[in-house]
Design an enzyme around this catalytic site. Structure first.
Site, PDB file in Angstrom:
ATOM      1  N   HIS A 126     -15.857   7.872  28.246  1.00 16.55           N
ATOM      2  CA  HIS A 126     -14.572   7.819  28.949  1.00 16.55           C
ATOM      3  C   HIS A 126     -13.463   8.492  28.147  1.00 16.55           C
ATOM      4  O   HIS A 126     -12.467   8.918  28.705  1.00 16.55           O
ATOM      5  CB  HIS A 126     -14.166   6.370  29.230  1.00 16.55           C
ATOM      6  CG  HIS A 126     -15.255   5.556  29.841  1.00 16.55           C
ATOM      7  ND1 HIS A 126     -15.731   5.797  31.105  1.00 16.55           N
ATOM      8  CD2 HIS A 126     -16.007   4.533  29.352  1.00 16.55           C
ATOM      9  CE1 HIS A 126     -16.713   4.944  31.383  1.00 16.55           C
ATOM     10  NE2 HIS A 126     -16.902   4.179  30.328  1.00 16.55           N
ATOM     11  N   HIS A 169      -7.616   6.146  20.911  1.00 13.68           N
ATOM     12  CA  HIS A 169      -8.264   7.096  21.818  1.00 13.68           C
ATOM     13  C   HIS A 169      -7.186   7.773  22.649  1.00 13.68           C
ATOM     14  O   HIS A 169      -6.000   7.411  22.547  1.00 13.68           O
ATOM     15  CB  HIS A 169      -9.264   6.349  22.722  1.00 13.68           C
ATOM     16  CG  HIS A 169      -8.591   5.338  23.583  1.00 13.68           C
ATOM     17  ND1 HIS A 169      -8.400   4.029  23.199  1.00 13.68           N
ATOM     18  CD2 HIS A 169      -7.982   5.451  24.795  1.00 13.68           C
ATOM     19  CE1 HIS A 169      -7.734   3.392  24.137  1.00 13.68           C
ATOM     20  NE2 HIS A 169      -7.466   4.227  25.118  1.00 13.68           N
ATOM     21  N   HIS A 203      -6.018   9.817  26.549  1.00 16.53           N
ATOM     22  CA  HIS A 203      -6.209  10.114  27.970  1.00 16.53           C
ATOM     23  C   HIS A 203      -5.548  11.471  28.203  1.00 16.53           C
ATOM     24  O   HIS A 203      -4.488  11.737  27.636  1.00 16.53           O
ATOM     25  CB  HIS A 203      -5.536   9.047  28.846  1.00 16.53           C
ATOM     26  CG  HIS A 203      -6.035   7.657  28.564  1.00 16.53           C
ATOM     27  ND1 HIS A 203      -7.042   7.062  29.275  1.00 16.53           N
ATOM     28  CD2 HIS A 203      -5.669   6.746  27.615  1.00 16.53           C
ATOM     29  CE1 HIS A 203      -7.275   5.843  28.799  1.00 16.53           C
ATOM     30  NE2 HIS A 203      -6.454   5.628  27.786  1.00 16.53           N
ATOM     31  N   GLU A 223      -1.077   8.233  31.290  1.00 15.14           N
ATOM     32  CA  GLU A 223      -1.292   7.081  32.171  1.00 15.14           C
ATOM     33  C   GLU A 223       0.062   6.519  32.594  1.00 15.14           C
ATOM     34  O   GLU A 223       0.360   6.411  33.776  1.00 15.14           O
ATOM     35  CB  GLU A 223      -2.131   6.028  31.444  1.00 15.14           C
ATOM     36  CG  GLU A 223      -3.501   6.558  31.039  1.00 15.14           C
ATOM     37  CD  GLU A 223      -4.563   5.481  31.030  1.00 15.14           C
ATOM     38  OE1 GLU A 223      -4.491   4.587  30.167  1.00 15.14           O
ATOM     39  OE2 GLU A 223      -5.474   5.547  31.881  1.00 15.14           O
ATOM     40  N   HIS A 264      -3.536   6.004  22.689  1.00 14.56           N
ATOM     41  CA  HIS A 264      -3.487   4.536  22.639  1.00 14.56           C
ATOM     42  C   HIS A 264      -4.048   4.013  21.328  1.00 14.56           C
ATOM     43  O   HIS A 264      -5.219   4.237  21.019  1.00 14.56           O
ATOM     44  CB  HIS A 264      -4.306   3.944  23.804  1.00 14.56           C
ATOM     45  CG  HIS A 264      -3.659   4.140  25.131  1.00 14.56           C
ATOM     46  ND1 HIS A 264      -4.339   4.097  26.324  1.00 14.56           N
ATOM     47  CD2 HIS A 264      -2.345   4.362  25.441  1.00 14.56           C
ATOM     48  CE1 HIS A 264      -3.484   4.307  27.324  1.00 14.56           C
ATOM     49  NE2 HIS A 264      -2.278   4.464  26.813  1.00 14.56           N
ATOM     50  N   THR A 292      -6.337  -0.313  30.747  1.00 14.89           N
ATOM     51  CA  THR A 292      -6.237   0.667  31.839  1.00 14.89           C
ATOM     52  C   THR A 292      -7.610   1.143  32.296  1.00 14.89           C
ATOM     53  O   THR A 292      -7.705   2.039  33.135  1.00 14.89           O
ATOM     54  CB  THR A 292      -5.406   1.884  31.405  1.00 14.89           C
ATOM     55  OG1 THR A 292      -6.104   2.569  30.356  1.00 14.89           O
ATOM     56  CG2 THR A 292      -4.020   1.477  30.940  1.00 14.89           C
ATOM     57  N   THR A 293      -8.652   0.573  31.710  1.00 13.72           N
ATOM     58  CA  THR A 293     -10.031   0.879  32.113  1.00 13.72           C
ATOM     59  C   THR A 293     -10.746  -0.442  32.395  1.00 13.72           C
ATOM     60  O   THR A 293     -10.373  -1.478  31.829  1.00 13.72           O
ATOM     61  CB  THR A 293     -10.787   1.609  30.981  1.00 13.72           C
ATOM     62  OG1 THR A 293     -10.767   0.808  29.798  1.00 13.72           O
ATOM     63  CG2 THR A 293     -10.164   2.963  30.681  1.00 13.72           C
TER      64      THR A 293
HETATM   65  O1  1SD Z   1      -9.603   2.753  27.717  1.00  9.08           O
HETATM   66  C1  1SD Z   1      -9.633   1.819  26.681  1.00  9.08           C
HETATM   67  C2  1SD Z   1     -11.063   1.384  26.479  1.00  9.08           C
HETATM   68  O2  1SD Z   1     -11.844   2.477  26.035  1.00  9.08           O
HETATM   69  C3  1SD Z   1     -11.120   0.318  25.461  1.00  9.08           C
HETATM   70  O3  1SD Z   1     -10.714   0.871  24.245  1.00  9.08           O
HETATM   71  C4  1SD Z   1     -10.190  -0.776  25.856  1.00  9.08           C
HETATM   72  C5  1SD Z   1     -10.155  -1.833  24.800  1.00  9.08           C
HETATM   73  O4  1SD Z   1     -11.394  -2.456  24.767  1.00  9.08           O
HETATM   74  O5  1SD Z   1      -8.872  -0.296  26.025  1.00  9.08           O
HETATM   75  C6  1SD Z   1      -8.756   0.628  27.020  1.00  9.08           C
HETATM   76  S1  1SD Z   1      -7.041   1.030  27.121  1.00  9.08           S
HETATM   77  O6  1SD Z   1      -6.393   0.017  27.961  1.00  9.08           O
HETATM   78  O7  1SD Z   1      -6.486   1.081  25.783  1.00  9.08           O
HETATM   79  N1  1SD Z   1      -6.871   2.417  27.834  1.00  9.08           N
HETATM   80 ZN    ZN Z   2      -6.306   3.951  26.749  1.00  8.90          ZN
END
Ligand code: 1SD
Ligand code: ZN
Length: 260
Positions: A63, A93, A95, A105, A118, A198-199
């Protein structure tokens, strides 16, 4: 439940609610930050205590591209701002969009940025593991940083140079000694609100801290993100990793606060 969600036509954000009903919950993320947000004088500065920061690895989880940290002690934490406890850095990570497309986002007064970083932290005072924290109301604190296109970012190449090693879903490689301090904008003014991952599983566990100042990265640097693949090396199908963002969700009466 593993992998039937993504960002495509048949498994994208509009369909997530079928397997994750909380997608239509009362505190979902991301959101649009309206033009006028009221200043909350009770909000102190947010402190990112990353001096002894210990990155371990970089990976492709199908992702996004993720940099993982040693979170067994309090070496890299954030505190202050809206947070009652220090929160430990677990990973960061990104987006992003397709070529020339929007990719953040969160949006600001209806406007997107090219990408969003993030930094994911968890409350180790209240919870015993990241997984417990991720499903609990005060469990996570995510710092969001907008990326706009402009000049080359001086330090982002450290990450983009490692991407060829994590091109496919499920790949992971050593990535030691990277301090995300080099990715922060010069000012740490922020907006904060209560939201969710957000996932999927979209848990409503996140105190969001969105930095107002974006950082600049070049279109060429973002191009390297788009060489990553959503798919695994053994899969017949190849799918470029891009447009891996969820659009803004209804505010549903939540209060957004500004640090300045
Ligand atoms: O998209 C991430 C997901 O990969 C994971 O890191 C999760 C935490 O377990 O967070 C989401 S996010 O809400 O930081 N986009
Ligand atoms: Zn994220």
């Amino acid at each position: 439940k593993g992998n039937h969600w993504g960002y495509g036509k048949e498994n994208g954000p509009d369909l997530w609610h079928t397997h994750y009903p909380v997608a239509q919950g009362s505190r979902q993320s991301p959101i649009d930050i309206p033009r006028q947000v009221s200043h909350d004088p009770s909000l102190g500065p947010i402190v990112l205590d990353y001096d002894h920061c210990t990155s371990i690895s970089i990976s492709n989880n199908g992702h996004s591209v993720v940099v993982n940290f040693d979170d067994t002690d309090e070496r890299s934490v954030i505190h202050g701002g809206p947070l009652e406890n220090p929160y430990r850095l677990k990973q960061f990570h990104f987006h992003w969009g397709g070529k020339g497309c929007d990719g953040s986002e969160h949006t600001v007064a209806g406007n997107s940025y090219a990408s969003e970083l993030h930094l994911v932290h968890w409350n180790a005072v209240k919870y015993t593991s990241f997984d417990h924290a991720a499903a609990a109301p005060e469990g996570l604190a995510v710092v969001g940083i907008f990326l706009e296109t402009g000049d080359d970012h001086r330090w982002l190449h450290t990450i983009t140079d490692a991407m060829y090693m994590v091109k496919y879903k499920g790949s992971i490689t050593d990535f030691k000694g990277f301090n995300p301090k080099c990715l922060l904008p010069s000012s740490l003014h922020y907006w904060t609100y209560l939201g969710s991952l957000t996932t999927p599983p979209l848990h409503e566990s996140v105190t969001w801290i969105l930095l107002k100042d974006p950082i600049a990265v070049s279109e060429k640097q973002l191009g390297k993100f788009r060489l990553l693949q959503f798919t695994g090396e053994e899969e017949d199908q190849r799918l470029r990793m891009e447009n891996n963002f969820r659009p803004p969700q209804p505010l549903k009466g939540r209060r957004i606060r500004s640090s300045n």
